[in-house]
Design an enzyme around this catalytic site. Structure first.
Site, short mmCIF file in Angstrom:
data_model
loop_
_atom_site.label_atom_id
_atom_site.label_comp_id
_atom_site.label_asym_id
_atom_site.label_seq_id
_atom_site.Cartn_x
_atom_site.Cartn_y
_atom_site.Cartn_z
N HIS A 75 0.85 -1.20 0.00
CA HIS A 75 0.00 0.00 0.00
C HIS A 75 0.88 1.25 0.00
O HIS A 75 1.78 1.37 0.83
CB HIS A 75 -0.88 0.04 1.26
N TYR A 203 -9.07 5.25 7.92
CA TYR A 203 -9.22 5.65 9.32
C TYR A 203 -10.32 6.70 9.38
O TYR A 203 -10.17 7.78 8.81
CB TYR A 203 -7.92 6.27 9.83
N PRO A 295 -3.28 0.32 19.15
CA PRO A 295 -3.03 -0.18 17.79
C PRO A 295 -3.26 0.83 16.66
O PRO A 295 -3.02 0.52 15.50
CB PRO A 295 -4.01 -1.36 17.66
N LYS A 299 1.74 -0.27 15.18
CA LYS A 299 3.17 -0.32 15.50
C LYS A 299 3.65 -1.49 16.37
O LYS A 299 4.86 -1.73 16.45
CB LYS A 299 3.57 0.98 16.25
N TYR A 386 4.31 6.57 9.89
CA TYR A 386 3.47 5.40 9.57
C TYR A 386 4.28 4.34 8.82
O TYR A 386 4.20 3.15 9.13
CB TYR A 386 2.23 5.82 8.77
C1 LIG Z 1 -5.41 -9.11 21.37
C2 LIG Z 1 -4.41 -8.29 20.61
C3 LIG Z 1 -4.78 -7.72 19.39
C4 LIG Z 1 -3.86 -6.94 18.68
N1 LIG Z 1 -4.24 -6.37 17.52
C5 LIG Z 1 -3.38 -5.58 16.87
C6 LIG Z 1 -3.78 -4.94 15.69
O1 LIG Z 1 -4.90 -5.10 15.22
N2 LIG Z 1 -2.89 -4.12 15.07
C7 LIG Z 1 -1.62 -3.93 15.58
O2 LIG Z 1 -0.83 -3.20 14.99
N3 LIG Z 1 -1.21 -4.54 16.69
C8 LIG Z 1 -2.05 -5.35 17.35
N4 LIG Z 1 -1.67 -5.95 18.48
C9 LIG Z 1 -0.29 -5.76 18.91
C10 LIG Z 1 0.71 -6.75 18.30
O3 LIG Z 1 0.06 -7.92 17.90
C11 LIG Z 1 1.80 -7.01 19.34
O4 LIG Z 1 2.44 -5.78 19.58
C12 LIG Z 1 2.81 -8.07 18.92
O5 LIG Z 1 2.23 -9.34 18.93
C13 LIG Z 1 4.02 -8.05 19.86
O6 LIG Z 1 4.84 -9.17 19.64
P1 LIG Z 1 5.61 -9.88 20.84
O7 LIG Z 1 6.36 -10.99 20.23
O8 LIG Z 1 6.32 -8.87 21.64
O9 LIG Z 1 4.46 -10.43 21.80
P2 LIG Z 1 3.34 -11.54 21.53
O10 LIG Z 1 2.94 -11.58 20.11
O11 LIG Z 1 2.28 -11.32 22.56
O12 LIG Z 1 4.09 -12.90 21.83
C14 LIG Z 1 4.35 -13.36 23.14
C15 LIG Z 1 4.36 -14.87 23.13
O13 LIG Z 1 4.70 -15.32 24.43
C16 LIG Z 1 3.84 -16.37 24.81
N5 LIG Z 1 3.80 -16.42 26.28
C17 LIG Z 1 3.16 -15.59 27.13
N6 LIG Z 1 3.38 -15.96 28.40
C18 LIG Z 1 4.19 -17.04 28.36
C19 LIG Z 1 4.76 -17.87 29.35
N7 LIG Z 1 4.51 -17.68 30.64
N8 LIG Z 1 5.54 -18.90 28.95
C20 LIG Z 1 5.79 -19.12 27.63
N9 LIG Z 1 5.26 -18.37 26.65
C21 LIG Z 1 4.47 -17.32 27.01
C22 LIG Z 1 2.50 -16.00 24.17
O14 LIG Z 1 1.65 -17.10 24.00
C23 LIG Z 1 2.98 -15.43 22.84
O15 LIG Z 1 3.08 -16.42 21.84
C24 LIG Z 1 -2.56 -6.74 19.21
C25 LIG Z 1 -2.19 -7.32 20.40
C26 LIG Z 1 -3.11 -8.08 21.12
C27 LIG Z 1 -2.69 -8.66 22.45
#
Ligand SMILES: Cc1cc2nc3c(=O)[nH]c(=O)nc-3n(C[C@H](O)[C@H](O)[C@H](O)COP(=O)(O)OP(=O)(O)OC[C@H]3O[C@@H](n4cnc5c(N)ncnc54)[C@H](O)[C@@H]3O)c2cc1C
Length: 397
Positions: A75, A203, A295, A299, A386
């Site tokens: 995009h 948006y 969200p 980011k 963005y």
């Molecule tokens: C419900 C939700 C919806 C979202 N929607 C959007 C969106 O629409 N647009 C957007 O830009 N961003 C969105 N986000 C934000 C984005 O998805 C996150 O910022 C991104 O996933 C961050 O990646 P991460 O690897 O840091 O954490 P995560 O993706 O949360 O990964 C963490 C991992 O650790 C695992 N874990 C947790 N606790 C334990 C434990 N005790 N032992 C072992 N493993 C564990 C979890 O299962 C997970 O797989 C959303 C976040 C959430 C929570």
């Protein structure tokens, strides 16, 4: 008891944990990933979908970008819609760059496949994960897998376990400073079996609240409505959701959303959250474990990837020279980007959502939207944030 020795023990197989593990593999550094969910759950969990150009470049460089390049939607702009009219922010003209729409769960599938194909160790469905020893040179991760206790002995622990993980709460009280802002609204999000009604994200600022039109593929639309943070989904039958989306996203002409079967519904709270520092001893926090953004700026995933890119480089410097200089700078280096991204995500959120109460705010928001869509300087500021701040070393100084 099974005992495993590795260089970097990683908790969490989200974007942060998996990208880190693969970057380390490419540098010849051994790691093991512990994940409390099943592989299928991780690969089907619907979350983010907008990839900054720097994230795309990194995934391609890592050799996990083939399918994304084939199936991702490029995009060159987004639309801001208010007062019933659309205004395009042209990323290509303003920055020369673009974003790629490719679901987070697809990125996860590609990363898991690449890790397993290259002998990577990911242990899914572990329980009772606990970490200790990270204030010494001998950190340990304890867990249970298939009913059997296990331990990972490692040089470093990467806490990539998201906002509800165990790593951040394991840091001794008082060692971290928390910056937190809760918003008085959330997003009701749906995934629908319907072709997007616009090629780009829309948006919408509306009297009834914010709405977002996004997509995951040419057949699947992702849509959001501003709602209460504790909105009860039982009050939202499918017809009501479509009606509200059509109203808030209406463009003044005969433009309408394409409706279809709703495949998934959920409510997500909105929060801005940062802990400082992102390191304690030999524990390094990355991604949502260290910070959460609302969200609106798309980011969260991109920030998680940016953190682990810095961490992988610092670990590589340690293993190739023995120097801890880059590891010691990890938190400071990441936080510069984190706070800029927090600012942008807060700003997009404040500009676009309905704030109950003061009519002054409503007028101010409209003035801001008018400015952002009519001044090249203001549009360019939105566009450069963005598509993503530089992933080179500019922000590390
Ligand atoms: C419900 C939700 C919806 C979202 N929607 C959007 C969106 O629409 N647009 C957007 O830009 N961003 C969105 N986000 C934000 C984005 O998805 C996150 O910022 C991104 O996933 C961050 O990646 P991460 O690897 O840091 O954490 P995560 O993706 O949360 O990964 C963490 C991992 O650790 C695992 N874990 C947790 N606790 C334990 C434990 N005790 N032992 C072992 N493993 C564990 C979890 O299962 C997970 O797989 C959303 C976040 C959430 C929570």
């Amino acid at each position: 008891m099974s005992t495993l020795r590795t260089e970097v023990g990683i908790v969490g197989a989200g974007p942060a944990g998996l990208v880190l593990s693969h970057l380390l593999y490419l540098e010849g550094i051994d790691s093991a990933v512990l994940e409390n969910r099943s592989r299928q759950y991780c690969e089907e969990r619907i979350r983010a979908g907008v990839l900054e150009s720097g994230t795309v470049d990194l995934l391609v460089q890592m050799g996990v970008g083939e399918r994304m390049k084939r199936e991702g939607l490029i995009h060159y702009g987004i639309e801001l819609r208010f007062g019933g009219q659309g205004h395009r922010i042209d990323f290509k003209d303003l920055t020369g760059r673009a974003i790629t729409v490719y679901g987070q769960h697809e990125v996860i599938k590609d990363l898991i496949q690449a890790r397993l194909a290259t002998g990577g160790r990911i242990l899914f469905e572990v329980e009772d994960v606990r970490i200790d020893g990270f204030e010494s040179a001998h950190p340990k991760i304890h867990y249970t897998h298939a009913g059997q206790p296990g331990e990972i002995h490692c040089d470093f622990i990467a806490g990539c376990d998201g906002s509800h993980g165990v790593c951040r709460p394991s840091v001794p009280p008082g060692a971290l400073t928390v910056y937190d802002r809760q918003y008085p609204f959330g997003w009701l999000g749906i995934l629908a079996e319907a072709p997007p009604a616009s090629e780009e994200l829309i948006y919408a600022h509306h009297d009834r609240g914010f709405a977002l039109h996004s997509m995951r593929s040419p057949q699947i639309t992702r849509l959001y409505l501003q709602c209460a943070p504790d909105e009860n989904l039982d009050q939202w039958p499918d017809d009501r959701i479509w009606e509200e989306l059509q109203t808030r996203l209406s463009g003044g002409n005969d433009w309408r959303l394409h409706e279809g079967r709703i495949l998934q519904k959920g409510v997500t709270g909105m929060r801005s959250y940062v802990v400082e520092p992102m390191q304690h001893g030999r524990l390094f926090l990355a991604g949502d474990a260290a910070h959460i953004v609302p969200p609106t700026g798309a980011k969260g995933l991109n920030l998680a990837v940016a953190d682990v890119r810095v961490l992988a480089r610092a670990l590589n410097a340690f293993y190739s020279t023995g120097s801890t200089t880059e590891l010691d700078r990890y938190s400071k280096a990441c936080l510069r980007r984190v706070w800029r991204v927090q600012r942008f995500s807060w700003w997009m959120t404040s500009m676009l959502h309905k704030h109950e109460g003061n009519p002054f705010d409503e007028r101010r928001q409209l003035a801001e939207l008018d400015y952002v869509t009519s001044s090249r300087a203001a549009s360019q500021s939105l566009a450069e944030n963005y598509v993503g701040l530089p992933m080179d070393d500019t922000l590390l100084r």
